[in-house]
Design an enzyme around this catalytic site. Structure first.
Site: not given
Length: 267
Positions: A171-172
């Site tokens: 995930c970012l």
């Protein structure tokens, strides 16, 4: 193709699905063993999920033949998540599994929920999301079957999944150093920067957020290409357009667990 009972006693299953190789193989195995009418793919949607990852997840699910149920997650509302300690992933997964329990399990009459932890991940100390899975009684069939990353990749190719050779895409929020707050603005900045690099032909990559500096991680084979003309100027321009002042290419290459591992190994 491996033959064993991955889902004993399960009639209807929800799969926490991201479109990555692990959860896609888990979804394909569930459809094979239970039937597509007894499987639900659940995708958590929040600012930490890049738009192209969301689209890719839907494409993989369509290939497998399962509809995707999206749940909006609000990990960004949790102080502990925004604080971005080494346990950030616990708070993210706890939010996801809570939403699935509240919004999906009863509505789709699920007997269980599973997620795509593999046997290699189960041995790593930098996976606090596993603790959330345990607390929510989420199944981990790949790890329980002893399937490591290499075995999962082989299964992905046997299923001919479109993501079979896809690089890992955490995930970012994983791009922000621990103890630097996670914010929507930083996540969006990283998403723009990484999308621009993919537009330049790079596939396996990370853009780490160090304030004004974008630290770009690429496989060794791409390092020279990124800093040589004509791409060098385009890479620099892309990072500026994403909101950074400086762009740096890390000669160490792509580093899994770059921020978390040093902290948990020291503990």
């Amino acid at each position: 193709m491996v033959s064993m009972d991955f889902f004993p006693g399960v009639g209807r299953l929800g799969v926490a699905f991201s479109g990555g190789v692990d959860s896609s193989v888990l979804l394909a195995l569930a459809v094979r063993d239970l039937g597509r009418d007894r499987v639900v793919a659940v995708l958590g949607v929040s600012p930490s999920l890049a738009a192209d990852e969301r689209e890719a997840a839907h494409a993989v699910a369509r290939f497998i033949g399962v509809a995707v149920v999206e749940v909006t997650t609000f990990e960004g509302d949790r102080d502990a998540y925004r604080a971005n300690g080494p346990d950030r992933c616990f708070h993210c997964k706890d939010e996801l599994f809570t939403r699935i329990a509240d919004e999906v399990v009863t509505a789709y009459r699920l007997d269980a929920v599973a997620y795509g932890e593999n046997a290699d991940d189960a041995q790593r100390p930098d996976r606090p999301g596993s603790r959330a899975a345990t607390q929510h009684r989420v199944l981990r069939p790949l790890a329980d079957a002893g399937l490591d990353k290499a075995a999962v990749r082989r299964l992905a190719r046997e299923f001919a999944l479109p993501c079979a050779d896809k690089p890992a895409a955490p995930c970012l929020a994983s791009r922000i150093p621990h103890f630097q707050p996670v914010s929507r603005e930083k996540l969006a900045q990283v998403e723009r920067a990484e999308a621009a690099l993919r537009g330049l032909g790079f596939q396996d990559l990370r853009v780490r957020h160090h304030g004004d500096v974008a630290r770009i991680e690429l496989p060794p084979a791409d390092l020279v290409r990124a800093v040589a003309d004509p791409l060098r100027a385009e890479v620099h321009k892309a990072m500026l357009a994403a909101g950074f002042r400086f762009a740096a290419v890390d000669v160490a290459g792509v580093q899994s667990g770059a921020f978390t591992l040093p902290l948990v190994q020291r503990a």
